[in-house]
Design a protein around this motif. Structure first.
Motif, PDB file in Angstrom:
ATOM      1  N   VAL A   1       0.816  -1.200  -0.013  1.00  0.00           N
ATOM      2  CA  VAL A   1       0.225  -0.174  -0.046  1.00  0.00           C
ATOM      3  C   VAL A   1       0.923   1.304   0.183  1.00  0.00           C
ATOM      4  CG1 VAL A   1      -1.752  -0.940   1.332  1.00  0.00           C
ATOM      5  CG2 VAL A   1       0.055   0.190   2.383  1.00  0.00           C
ATOM      6  N   PRO A   2       0.330   2.348  -0.327  1.00  0.00           N
ATOM      7  CA  PRO A   2       1.291   3.574  -0.371  1.00  0.00           C
ATOM      8  C   PRO A   2       1.485   3.814   1.125  1.00  0.00           C
ATOM      9  CG  PRO A   2      -1.182   4.304  -1.005  1.00  0.00           C
ATOM     10  CD  PRO A   2      -0.949   2.723  -1.194  1.00  0.00           C
ATOM     11  N   ASN A   3       2.826   3.974   1.228  1.00  0.00           N
ATOM     12  CA  ASN A   3       3.019   4.341   2.713  1.00  0.00           C
ATOM     13  C   ASN A   3       4.117   5.617   2.793  1.00  0.00           C
ATOM     14  OD1 ASN A   3       4.778   4.222   5.096  1.00  0.00           O
ATOM     15  ND2 ASN A   3       3.603   2.364   5.694  1.00  0.00           N
ATOM     16  N   GLU A   4       3.663   6.659   3.508  1.00  0.00           N
ATOM     17  CA  GLU A   4       4.320   7.835   3.699  1.00  0.00           C
ATOM     18  C   GLU A   4       5.573   7.902   4.300  1.00  0.00           C
ATOM     19  OE1 GLU A   4       1.743  11.032   4.900  1.00  0.00           O
ATOM     20  OE2 GLU A   4       0.921  10.940   3.076  1.00  0.00           O
ATOM     21  N   GLU A   5       5.582   7.070   5.195  1.00  0.00           N
ATOM     22  CA  GLU A   5       6.939   6.609   6.059  1.00  0.00           C
ATOM     23  C   GLU A   5       7.764   6.187   4.973  1.00  0.00           C
ATOM     24  OE1 GLU A   5       6.867   4.700  10.006  1.00  0.00           O
ATOM     25  OE2 GLU A   5       4.594   4.370   9.383  1.00  0.00           O
ATOM     26  N   VAL A   6       7.615   5.242   4.315  1.00  0.00           N
ATOM     27  CA  VAL A   6       8.642   4.701   3.448  1.00  0.00           C
ATOM     28  C   VAL A   6       8.717   5.790   2.180  1.00  0.00           C
ATOM     29  CG1 VAL A   6       8.953   2.986   1.537  1.00  0.00           C
ATOM     30  CG2 VAL A   6       7.623   2.468   3.486  1.00  0.00           C
ATOM     31  N   ALA A   7       7.668   6.535   1.708  1.00  0.00           N
ATOM     32  CA  ALA A   7       7.770   7.581   0.752  1.00  0.00           C
ATOM     33  C   ALA A   7       8.779   8.653   1.303  1.00  0.00           C
ATOM     34  CB  ALA A   7       6.568   8.143   0.383  1.00  0.00           C
ATOM     35  N   GLU A   8       8.851   9.031   2.492  1.00  0.00           N
ATOM     36  CA  GLU A   8       9.526  10.017   3.082  1.00  0.00           C
ATOM     37  C   GLU A   8      11.069   9.366   3.167  1.00  0.00           C
ATOM     38  OE1 GLU A   8       8.096  11.256   7.112  1.00  0.00           O
ATOM     39  OE2 GLU A   8       9.941  11.757   7.786  1.00  0.00           O
ATOM     40  N   ALA A   9      11.172   8.077   3.710  1.00  0.00           N
ATOM     41  CA  ALA A   9      12.417   7.728   3.839  1.00  0.00           C
ATOM     42  C   ALA A   9      13.211   7.598   2.326  1.00  0.00           C
ATOM     43  CB  ALA A   9      12.523   6.227   4.227  1.00  0.00           C
ATOM     44  N   VAL A  10      12.422   7.101   1.406  1.00  0.00           N
ATOM     45  CA  VAL A  10      12.937   7.201  -0.140  1.00  0.00           C
ATOM     46  C   VAL A  10      13.174   8.593  -0.284  1.00  0.00           C
ATOM     47  CG1 VAL A  10      12.584   6.631  -2.396  1.00  0.00           C
ATOM     48  CG2 VAL A  10      11.914   5.002  -0.663  1.00  0.00           C
ATOM     49  N   GLY A  11      12.259   9.422  -0.112  1.00  0.00           N
ATOM     50  CA  GLY A  11      12.593  11.077  -0.227  1.00  0.00           C
ATOM     51  C   GLY A  11      12.441  11.376  -1.595  1.00  0.00           C
ATOM     52  N   HIS A  12      11.268  11.031  -2.209  1.00  0.00           N
ATOM     53  CA  HIS A  12      11.242  11.844  -3.731  1.00  0.00           C
ATOM     54  C   HIS A  12      10.425  13.279  -3.457  1.00  0.00           C
ATOM     55  CE1 HIS A  12      12.567   8.211  -6.022  1.00  0.00           C
ATOM     56  NE2 HIS A  12      11.691   7.605  -5.366  1.00  0.00           N
ATOM     57  N   PRO A  13      10.780  14.119  -4.304  1.00  0.00           N
ATOM     58  CA  PRO A  13       9.821  15.280  -4.566  1.00  0.00           C
ATOM     59  C   PRO A  13       8.408  14.909  -5.043  1.00  0.00           C
ATOM     60  CG  PRO A  13      11.287  15.000  -6.502  1.00  0.00           C
ATOM     61  CD  PRO A  13      11.486  13.709  -5.470  1.00  0.00           C
ATOM     62  N   VAL A  14       7.531  15.919  -4.897  1.00  0.00           N
ATOM     63  CA  VAL A  14       6.068  15.685  -5.210  1.00  0.00           C
ATOM     64  C   VAL A  14       5.886  15.326  -6.503  1.00  0.00           C
ATOM     65  CG1 VAL A  14       3.783  16.672  -5.140  1.00  0.00           C
ATOM     66  CG2 VAL A  14       5.279  17.095  -3.456  1.00  0.00           C
ATOM     67  N   SER A  15       5.037  14.504  -6.792  1.00  0.00           N
ATOM     68  CA  SER A  15       5.019  14.105  -8.401  1.00  0.00           C
ATOM     69  C   SER A  15       4.514  15.214  -9.267  1.00  0.00           C
ATOM     70  CB  SER A  15       4.030  12.944  -8.607  1.00  0.00           C
ATOM     71  OG  SER A  15       3.396  12.658  -9.753  1.00  0.00           O
ATOM     72  N   PRO A  16       5.099  15.197 -10.490  1.00  0.00           N
ATOM     73  CA  PRO A  16       4.922  16.441 -11.353  1.00  0.00           C
ATOM     74  C   PRO A  16       3.421  16.126 -12.072  1.00  0.00           C
ATOM     75  CG  PRO A  16       6.483  15.000 -12.361  1.00  0.00           C
ATOM     76  CD  PRO A  16       6.259  14.607 -11.103  1.00  0.00           C
ATOM     77  N   VAL A  17       2.676  14.966 -11.796  1.00  0.00           N
ATOM     78  CA  VAL A  17       1.540  14.544 -12.612  1.00  0.00           C
ATOM     79  C   VAL A  17       0.466  15.465 -12.678  1.00  0.00           C
ATOM     80  CG1 VAL A  17      -0.717  12.987 -12.504  1.00  0.00           C
ATOM     81  CG2 VAL A  17       1.588  12.147 -12.440  1.00  0.00           C
ATOM     82  N   ARG A  18       0.434  16.327 -11.536  1.00  0.00           N
ATOM     83  CA  ARG A  18      -0.606  17.654 -11.266  1.00  0.00           C
ATOM     84  C   ARG A  18      -0.503  18.451 -12.195  1.00  0.00           C
ATOM     85  NH1 ARG A  18       1.517  20.763  -5.690  1.00  0.00           N
ATOM     86  NH2 ARG A  18       3.941  20.671  -6.291  1.00  0.00           N
ATOM     87  N   LEU A  19       0.771  18.759 -12.846  1.00  0.00           N
ATOM     88  CA  LEU A  19       1.049  19.868 -14.060  1.00  0.00           C
ATOM     89  C   LEU A  19       0.097  19.323 -15.157  1.00  0.00           C
ATOM     90  CD1 LEU A  19       4.513  20.809 -13.033  1.00  0.00           C
ATOM     91  CD2 LEU A  19       2.719  22.012 -12.727  1.00  0.00           C
ATOM     92  N   TRP A  20       0.305  17.938 -15.390  1.00  0.00           N
ATOM     93  CA  TRP A  20      -0.484  17.562 -16.645  1.00  0.00           C
ATOM     94  C   TRP A  20      -1.880  17.806 -16.619  1.00  0.00           C
ATOM     95  CZ3 TRP A  20       1.673  13.862 -20.457  1.00  0.00           C
ATOM     96  CH2 TRP A  20       3.045  13.681 -20.255  1.00  0.00           C
ATOM     97  N   THR A  21      -2.460  17.625 -15.168  1.00  0.00           N
ATOM     98  CA  THR A  21      -3.789  17.664 -15.207  1.00  0.00           C
ATOM     99  C   THR A  21      -3.911  19.211 -15.339  1.00  0.00           C
ATOM    100  OG1 THR A  21      -3.520  16.227 -13.246  1.00  0.00           O
ATOM    101  CG2 THR A  21      -5.817  17.617 -13.201  1.00  0.00           C
ATOM    102  N   LEU A  22      -3.308  20.048 -14.839  1.00  0.00           N
ATOM    103  CA  LEU A  22      -3.683  21.444 -15.212  1.00  0.00           C
ATOM    104  C   LEU A  22      -3.752  21.846 -16.570  1.00  0.00           C
ATOM    105  CD1 LEU A  22      -3.988  24.397 -14.177  1.00  0.00           C
ATOM    106  CD2 LEU A  22      -1.617  24.596 -14.098  1.00  0.00           C
ATOM    107  N   PHE A  23      -2.700  21.535 -17.287  1.00  0.00           N
ATOM    108  CA  PHE A  23      -2.438  21.798 -18.749  1.00  0.00           C
ATOM    109  C   PHE A  23      -3.733  21.079 -19.393  1.00  0.00           C
ATOM    110  CE2 PHE A  23       1.860  23.270 -17.545  1.00  0.00           C
ATOM    111  CZ  PHE A  23       1.624  24.404 -17.448  1.00  0.00           C
TER     112      PHE A  23
END
Lengths: 201, 168, 453, 1007
Positions: B39-61
């Motif tokens: 499952v998506p897990n914030e702790e893991v995500a945080e540990a891996v430490g990626h920036p926020v996904s750029p997908v939202r820009l696609w949505t906008l345009f």
């Protein structure tokens, strides 16, 4: 709104739609039917034609437009006598064929058919080449008299056709493409109608 | 299973164990870990430490394009073969808002999916995988050359990996 | 994401299932269908065939085989269209809006609701086609470049429908599919045989890696954000089919909100109607609990009251507005030829839901099931009353008429249900009807210290 | 096979056309059509251009002049002959449908002979003629009978001469509605056997004693014109009082409807005459004094009780009647009960004492109502036939086997007795079905003939096209028979000459006509001109009348019904007349103007009576008289005396083709076969009425009967107009359009100026519009049929009508007003067609622009673009859009096929035949508009007002419809649209219709 603003809008819109509907954009800007002016005189119709290779439907009698209209330069309206007064151009009566062919063309088997038709009183059942759906009303007289169009513009180089075939698509887009860019012969200010009820009623 | 560079595949049961392992590995300089979670897990995500996904820009345009095309299409089409209906102006933008709105949503959604696929594919890197990771285990794949494997394995086990497998 | 959530809000009863159990239990619902399933499926197909035959008959001989009686030019078909579009709505509401509101309890039911949405829209979408006189020219409603150089009339609410419904269908389908991917992957890693092949393809190579989750969560969030205004717009647009006309009883500003509320109302009822048997058959009591139903029934009560209120306002304005035609129309609704339809609608939608004030009723599955059925019936009649009854009593007294549906319409109506359930049955047996991932998601991952302690 | 031959022959003259009912397929241009040119040029036939031929309508005795519109050699439309003195270019519905007789699929297509097992065999003409000749030559001349209808012209004389030549005198003329009572009364009062012409236009006060003069009585179209001139709104418009127990269509136009006890109309007339005479009110001739004694006993008080009309009302009527030029009309069922001759006589007396005879009641220009037919003469034949079996019985133009009491039983018996019955009928009607030989006659539009509707008017018929089938004109057949028989018969017919045809005979007659007119020109010239005009006519002669001695012997008419029974009134159907229209689908589907019923019979019962008997509308009731009984659904008609039930003639055929057979009930079954004193059939009967328990959804086109105060059909009193208070009812105060709309119209106008030829939408140029004067519209429904004929509107049949799916683009709405708690019952009619709205609600909702607005203000419907969402119809407040629920135009679906061969030859080639799934509606005859525009353009000129005439306007007998350009202030329509009586239906919806209605004006008594 003025025409200018529109044309701008139109242009912009055109691009947009083109991009939006790449798939089939071609038809929107289809080019109008190309015109052709008849060149009469001094034309020798080929004596024997390979009938097998000719386009268009086979008629009960192998009537040669290229000989009558081309070589002998008989005016179209001599046979299609109603074109200037009626929606329908009219078809020559067997009698009017016979008028000449009582003398001319003896021995020609095709001419013989006409003579037989006249003597037996059996009408000739020509196959319709240019046929419109029944919900379209096309006034020949307006195009011949008021619009001063040459027959060839819609029917093609009839005077070169041993056997007549359909030259123009006769589909609505074809009609409209001419109407929307034409103005009146007697009044260049006034644009030709594109109103539906001009033809559909 | 050898489309990837060789390495170690560790399976964790506990989320905190996994995260600590990730952190230590990163300190050791292993940047290109692949971490699997059911499952998506914030702790893991945080540990891996990626920036926020750029997908939202696609949505906008996507959305903006939709709105723009919506208005252009409706207005241009009603001008191309003008017809009067009910005494209303030929291009009347008010009803066209509806069309524009729907296209906004449509293109927005479409673009979002496109973005998702685009980025997910672009970021994809070869790594070993185990079926349990979609079930209840957290997996970490550490690509590393043979000579350093013992050290890493050491680290993984100490930080509580349930099992560590060598993948070639 | 909801990380550590207390059991109270998860809605799942203690002891919490472990991730493993969840995957196992839900994967178990797939597997090979029982004989009962096949019988049910065969039945559904038969009914569908009936509908198809009726439709072909109608296309062959003309719309006259339906019961249409001018001035009633729209009948069962449009009624059913609106009905199904309405059904669709709660799906998106539960999956998208509640998602945005982070209400955890949705996780157990949202997949069912979402699948229902997609299939309902697929059903609804058929009816505008079925009801046009020249089905074979229906594609003229699409603005495509054609040799006639003609376009479509974007001022017509029907065109708005074309766009709204197709957009809605596309978006909700995408939403469903995206949500499914991780689950399919999970099952893939459990399944065997041809199913494994199916899931390998349909899971689009999902592995649950960090970067996949990273983009996934975002995309899902924005899809939800887009679906939310969409769901509100779609039924507003449908309502404008009526509100934009001048028919007394149609021409009302209240229609958009009124229809949206009604849509969600009927949708929730349909979710209950579907989940109750599903939960039994799939033994999902552990995941879909009474608590979920209670929440659903609260939602139903709320929307039901909005609808009831709309009824009252309609009649009040008809009287207070003083428009003679409006008054006559509404008088005719209540006391005219179609009084029975009107009162069915008022009782089913207005009065029966009031039972939901009682906790006992809200927590009794059978009671809810029956209630939901009544609401479904009532909501179908609401559309019937709005469409048919208004049309039968318009401006010209000389031209008023009485409409009764014909066997063709009944067959096609039942066929539409068959069509819907066909898809739903196929879905339920091949894809998880409860979201594995999201159910897991609201259960905290095991931690070492817990384990040691 | 013979059909094929005919089709060939037809195609030979067809010229260039596909012909037939091509349907609205997609845009495919790929069906192979054949083009068949003329064999020899036909100077007055140019393909695509219509030619008009003058002829005469023979649907009833009125004999209106018609023009047949011929396209490519086929008649496609009937229109009135503007020169003709009878109808002045206008026609009724029956005439408009007459071509459905010509192209009727049930016509006899060649000679038929009955074989041993009673079936008809097809035989050749030679064979047929041979058989007849053989029978005639072997027959005893004195035992040869000839039964004809009202031939009223040269053929009439020809038959007599033929019989005489043969040596027989047994000619029987039979016309069902022969008005014997009127002729009897004229004999009694004036000593002449004649029916006068009534000059409505000269009368300011019309009193109808049951005469349905706008429907079937004598000459409806002519009378409608006169009535409109008298009673249509104008300064000093006339007053109209109708006296009859039943409110007929004619009565619906009355300012006052008086329902006296059945059969007492005459009594009322006598009382009025008495008052006028006693008070010396009228401008009566001196010899009227002789009547004083006769009339003395009929004081208003004396008759009040029996007529059930209050004395003071009678007094008032008398004073009004005498005060102005007036006319009293006896007719309808009122002159068809046992004492009807007295009613008729009483009305003549009333006219006489009021000084109307010679002014509004004109003898001399006598009407040919029945060619001298009487029911008694038919009886005599029937009795003789039973006694001595006729050797040969010829039947032409009459159907006594149906249109006599007991549904022609007596005649059938007589016919059985004849050793050979030869019928010349075009259809296998009841009489012909029992014949031995059928020698089908030409249709009136295929033959040479003439007809004399009234003294001084001679109307010609000429073949306007090749015969549709292998038929022959009866005149020619008789000549041929004569030739084959030879001997005396052949010689005596010498004037016709050897090898002569009936046409020669006709021309000989006309040489005589020319002589009588003192015309010196060469005959051919005279003949050609006569053909072009459609006949010859001059000033109609007048004769002054003096009372005959017998006038004084007049007694009181009356009628009584036993306790607990009802008076049945059988009345002529406006569309089917005596039933001869029953095989014309257009007439079957034409809603009855009063009940709006179609395709069947019904029994009119007063609602209260119905309550008493526990009958609801649609319940089948059995109407029983001593002579028989019929069954039909009940229609609750408020315009009826509670002690009366009414049933129309015309239905209940047992033969007569697919459209007529086994439909409704033949009311002749309950009428007494006993001739009345005046020698006619009584249309009154004492009956009992019983519900049978059966019920049916009635095939009627009306929804609600009352207009719920919505001001659809509006009326105003004359008094109100004089006080300047003709304020039409408005749904909402007529609001100025907000600026928003103004600038929208501007843009739109600009837009249109560039887009098109026909001028901008903002109405600076053409906007087609219509004005309908309800003070002239009588609801006769001629426009409905005319519209169907012009626009290829199909009939849909009874079942579809039950579903409210009738297709008539124009419908006559009939609303009842009042009639409750004492106030008088009023009926209003309103022709409703597409209002061609400026802000049409139907347009914006169409997703594909199939409904849109043309630049010249038409609300267009493009059939081939329509996908059939039916949204436009939902959004049309006037409900004037009609949907093709089935395919009416292809034989694939026999249930709904409207144009069985050769009916499709009737289709107007200028108008698309709509196919399944598309919406259609009134187009303001756009094909005529465009046609006129093309013509004007060819001639390089602008359109003139009145150049475009819609089909409904063209036929309207009372000239209620005006069409033209609303934006030209000088056009007739624009001026009418500005009239103070003008209003738009449902104007509050701001649809800005192009149709303006002018309120009906009711000339009520000042209180």
């Amino acid at each position: 709104m003025t025409r200018r603003v529109w044309s701008v809008l139109k242009a912009g819109g055109a691009i947009a739609v083109a991009t939006l509907l790449v798939a089939a954009g071609a038809e929107v800007f289809r080019t109008p039917a190309q015109e052709s002016t008849p060149t009469m005189g001094g034309y020798e119709a080929p004596v024997d034609v390979d009938t097998a290779g000719l386009p268009g439907p086979r008629q009960p009698i192998f009537y040669r437009h290229d000989i009558h209209a081309g070589q002998y330069e008989i005016d179209c309206r001599y046979c299609h006598y109603a074109a200037e007064v009626s929606f329908s151009p009219g078809l020559p009566t067997v009698a009017s064929c016979y008028g000449c062919h009582v003398i001319v063309g003896a021995g020609n088997p095709e001419v013989q058919k006409v003579r037989d038709a006249h003597t037996n009183g059996v009408p000739i059942e020509w196959v319709e080449v240019h046929s419109l759906p029944q919900f379209v009303h096309f006034p020949h007289m307006r195009h011949v008299v008021n619009a001063e169009l040459e027959c060839q513009q819609c029917h093609g180089e009839i005077q070169r056709m041993p056997q007549v075939y359909q030259f123009a698509s006769l589909k609505m887009g074809w009609c409209v493409s001419c109407h929307e860019r034409s103005t009146y012969a007697d009044n260049p200010e006034r644009q030709v109608t594109t109103d539906c009820t001009a033809c559909h009623y | 299973m050898s489309a990837h560079a060789g390495g170690l595949l560790a399976a964790f049961v506990h989320v905190d164990a996994a995260t600590s392992a990730i952190r230590e590995l990163k300190e050791m300089g292993y940047k290109d870990l692949t971490v699997y979670t059911p499952v998506p897990n914030e702790e893991v995500a945080e540990a891996v430490g990626h920036p926020v996904s750029p997908v939202r820009l696609w949505t906008l345009f996507g959305g903006i394009t939709g709105a723009f095309l919506g208005f252009l299409m409706t207005i241009w089409m009603s001008l191309d073969y003008p017809m009067i209906v009910g005494g209303k102006p030929i291009p009347s933008w008010i009803p066209y808002v509806v069309i524009a709105f729907e296209l906004t949503i449509l293109f927005g959604a479409g673009a979002t999916i496109a973005g998702l696929i685009f980025h997910a594919v672009r970021d994809a890197k070869p790594a070993a995988f185990d079926g349990r990771f979609t079930d209840d285990m957290i997996g970490i794949f550490v690509p590393c050359p043979v000579e350093r494997r013992s050290a890493v394995q050491q680290l993984l086990q100490s930080s509580g990996a349930k099992e560590v497998r060598v993948e070639d | 994401m909801a990380t550590s959530v207390s059991p109270e809000t998860t809605g799942t009863e203690l002891p919490q299932p472990t991730y493993g159990e969840i995957t196992r239990d839900i994967a178990a619902t797939l597997g090979n269908p029982s004989r009962g399933y096949y019988i049910l499926f065969a039945f559904v197909l038969t009914v569908l065939a009936g509908g198809v035959i009726a439709l072909l008959y109608q296309v062959r001989y003309g719309m006259g085989v339906a019961g249409y009686t001018p001035p009633v030019m729209w009948g069962v078909y449009i009624t059913t269209f609106v009905f199904w579009v309405g059904i669709a709505h709660s799906g998106t509401l539960i999956s998208a809006i509640l998602y945005l509101f982070r209400s955890a309890w949705r996780t157990a039911v949202y997949r069912t609701a979402e699948a229902m949405t997609v299939f309902a829209v697929m059903t609804a979408g058929l009816f505008p086609l079925i009801h046009v006189g020249r089905l074979w020219y229906a594609y003229w409603l699409i603005p495509y470049p054609n040799q006639r150089q003609l376009w479509v009339n974007f001022k017509s609410p029907l065109l708005w429908d074309v766009f709204a419904v197709s957009t809605y269908f596309t978006v909700s389908t995408l939403f469903l599919i995206v949500g499914l991917i991780p689950d399919i992957a999970a099952i893939r890693d459990k399944a065997t045989g041809w199913r494994k092949q199916l899931y390998r393809v349909t899971s689009l190579g999902w592995r649950g890696t960090d970067y996949q989750w990273r983009h996934f969560t975002r995309a899902y969030l924005y899809l939800a954000a887009l679906a939310t205004p969409l769901v509100l717009s779609v039924h507003s647009v449908v309502s404008w089919d009526f509100a934009m006309s001048i028919v007394p009883g149609w021409h009302a500003t209240i229609f958009a909100p009124y229809f949206v509320a009604g849509a969600i109302y009927s949708g929730v009822a349909m979710v209950i109607t579907l989940t109750v048997p599903l939960r039994k058959v799939f033994r999902m009591e552990r995941y879909v609990t009474v608590r979920h139903f209670e929440n659903l029934s609260k939602l139903m009560l709320l929307t039901g009251m909005i609808v009831g209120y709309a009824y009252v306002v309609e009649y009040f304005i008809a009287w207070y507005g003083g428009n003679a035609f409006e008054r006559a129309s509404f008088w005719n609704r209540a006391f005219g030829d179609y009084w029975w339809a009107t009162w069915t609608m008022i009782i089913c939608n207005g009065f029966l839901p009031m039972f939901l004030w009682f906790r006992k009723v809200r927590r009794s599955i059978p009671a809810l099931f029956v209630l939901a059925l009544f609401v479904n019936l009532g909501m179908w009649f609401e559309r019937f009353v709005i469409i048919v009854v208004s049309l039968s009593y318009e401006y010209e007294p000389y031209a008023m008429g009485h409409y009764t549906p014909s066997w063709v319409e009944w067959l096609i109506l039942s066929g539409s249900f068959a069509w819907f359930f066909m898809w739903f049955l196929l879905f339920a047996k091949n894809f998880p009807t409860v979201s594995i991932t999201e159910v897991k998601e609201i259960i905290p991952m095991p931690r070492r210290n817990e384990a040691s302690a | 096979m013979t059909d094929e031959m005919n089709r060939r022959k037809f195609l030979k003259v067809l010229g260039v056309t596909g012909g037939g009912a091509a349907t609205l397929a997609g845009c495919s241009t790929d069906q192979v059509e054949h083009l068949i040119p003329y064999l020899v040029p036909n100077e007055d036939q140019i393909p695509g251009i219509a030619t008009y031929y003058a002829s005469t309508c023979r649907e009833c005795s009125a004999g209106c002049g018609v023009h047949l519109r011929v396209r490519e050699g086929r008649a496609v439309k009937v229109e009135g002959n503007p020169d003709h003195p009878v109808n002045r270019g206008r026609l009724c519905g029956r005439a408009q449908a007459s071509l459905q007789g010509t192209y009727n699929p049930d016509r006899v297509r060649q000679p038929l002979a009955r074989n041993a097992d009673g079936q008809f065999d097809k035989i050749s003409w030679d064979d047929a003629l041979g058989r007849v000749a053989q029978a005639v030559s072997s027959a005893n001349p004195d035992n040869v009978w000839f039964v004809t209808g009202n031939e009223g012209g040269s053929f009439d004389r020809f038959v007599d001469e033929w019989l005489a030549a043969l040596g027989s005198s047994h000619r029987v003329v039979f016309e069902p509605f022969a008005h014997e009572a009127l002729r009897h009364a004229a004999r009694q009062v004036f000593g002449v056997d004649a029916v006068p012409s009534y000059r409505f236009e000269d009368a300011e006060y019309v009193l109808s004693l049951g005469a349905d003069f706008l429907e079937t009585w004598i000459s409806p179209v002519e009378q409608a014109r006169g009535f409109a001139a008298s009673h249509g709104f104008h300064e000093g418009m006339g007053r109209y009082v109708h006296v009859e127990p039943r409110m007929s269509m004619t009565a619906m136009s009355a300012d006052e409807w008086i329902a006296p006890a059945p059969g007492t109309e005459g009594l009322l007339a006598l009382a009025m005459a008495q008052v006028i005479l006693a008070d010396g009110l009228g401008r009566f001739p001196t010899d009227a004094r002789r009547l004083e004694n006769t009339l003395a006993s009929y004081t208003p008080d004396a008759v009040a009780a029996r007529t059930e009309v209050p004395a003071e009302k009678i007094l008032r009527l008398a004073r009004e009647f005498a005060a102005v030029p007036s006319v009293a009309l006896p007719g309808g069922a009122g002159t068809q009960h046992p004492d009807a001759h007295l009613t008729a006589a009483a009305s003549l007396l009333l006219n006489y004492v009021a000084g109307n005879v010679g002014t509004t009641v004109v003898f001399g220009a006598d009407q040919n109502v029945a060619g001298g037919s009487t029911y008694t003469s038919l009886r005599t034949f029937q009795e003789t036939a039973v006694a001595s079996a006729p050797d040969v019985l010829f039947i032409h133009g009459a159907n006594p086997g149906y249109a006599t009491p007991a549904a022609g039983a007596a005649f059938a018996a007589a016919q059985q007795n004849a050793s050979l019955t030869v019928s010349f009928s075009r259809f296998v009607d009841e009489t012909t079905a029992a014949a031995d030989l059928i020698l089908p006659d030409h249709d009136p539009y295929e033959q040479w003939n003439d007809y004399t509707p009234r003294v001084g008017v001679r109307s010609l018929q000429q073949p306007v096209m090749q015969p549709v089938f292998d038929t022959r004109q009866t005149g020619d057949v008789l000549l041929e028979v004569a030739r084959q028989v030879g001997g005396l018969l052949a010689r005596r017919l010498a004037p016709a000459g050897d090898g002569a045809t009936y046409k020669d005979y006709l021309q000989n007659q006309w040489r005589r006509v020319q002589r009588d007119l003192g015309d010196r020109r060469p005959f051919d010239e005279f003949w050609r001109e006569a053909l072009q005009r459609g006949g010859v006519w001059g000033e109609s002669p007048r004769r002054t009348m003096r009372l005959a001695a017998s006038a004084a012997t007049l007694t009181a008419p009356g009628w009584s019904t036993p306790e607990g029974q009802f008076t049945l009134i059988a009345y002529p159907s406006m569309s089917l007349l005596d039933g001869r229209g029953a095989n014309r689908p257009w007439l079957q589907e034409l809603p009855d103007p009063v009940t709006k019923m179609t395709w069947g019979s019904w029994v009119e019962i007063h609602p209260e009576t119905a309550d008493g008997l526990g009958i609801a509308e649609g319940d089948e009731v059995e109407v029983t008289s001593p002579d028989g009984s019929i069954r039909a659904p009940a229609y609750l008609h408020p315009g009826l005396r509670p002690d009366v039930v009414a049933v129309p003639f015309g239905q209940g055929h047992t033969a007569f083709g697919q459209y007529a057979t086994d439909r409704g009930a033949n009311v002749y079954r309950v009428l007494s076969a006993q001739p009345t004193e005046f020698g006619g059939v009584s249309h009154y009967a004492a009956v009992t009425v019983q519900p049978t328990g059966a019920h049916e959804r009635m095939a009627k086109t009306e929804g609600k009967r009352r207009q719920l105060g919505r001001g659809i059909a509006q009326a105003v009193t004359l008094a109100a107009i004089h006080e300047g208070e003709a304020h039409p009812f408005h749904m909402a105060p007529a609001a100025e359009p907000p600026e928003r709309e103004e600038h929208i119209l501007e843009e739109v106008a600009e837009m249109q100026r560039e887009a098109t030829e026909y001028g901008p939408y903002a109405y600076e140029q053409t906007r087609w519009g219509m004005a309908i004067d309800l003070s002239q519209c009588t609801g006769c429904s001629a426009c409905v049929v005319a519209c169907s004929a012009e626009n290829n509107v199909p009939h849909v049949g009874a079942d579809q009508i039950r579903h409210g799916r009738e297709m008539h683009w124009i419908r006559i709405e009939r609303y009842f007003e009042g009639g409750e708690n004492g106030e008088p019952l009023e009926a209003r009619v309103l022709p409703m067609m597409c209002q061609q709205c400026g802000h049409a609600p139907c347009e914006p909702v169409c997703p594909v622009y199939a409904a849109y607005h043309t630049p010249d203000g038409l609300n267009a419907q493009v059939y081939n673009r329509c996908v059939g969402t039916r949204y436009c119809s939902n959004n049309c407040p006037y409900k004037v859009r009609y949907y093709n629920w089935f395919d009416m135009s292809t034989p694939e679906d026999p249930r709904t096929f409207a144009w069985p061969d050769p009916m499709h030859w009737l289709l107007n080639p200028d108008v698309t035949v709509r196919s399944k799934g598309v919406m259609e509606k009134c187009t303001f005859c756009v094909q005529r508009i465009r046609g006129a525009q093309h013509q004007a353009k060819l001639e390089g000129r602008a359109l003139t007002d009145g150049e475009v005439v819609t089909a409904c306007q063209q036929t309207c007998p009372s000239n209620a419809i005006v069409f033209g350009n609303l934006t030209d202030p000088n056009s007739a329509v624009a001026q009418l649209a500005a009239d103070e009586r003008g209003y738009h239906v449902l104007d509050g919806l701001n649809t800005t219709p192009a149709v303006t209605y002018l309120q009906k004006v009711r000339n009520l008594v000042e209180p």
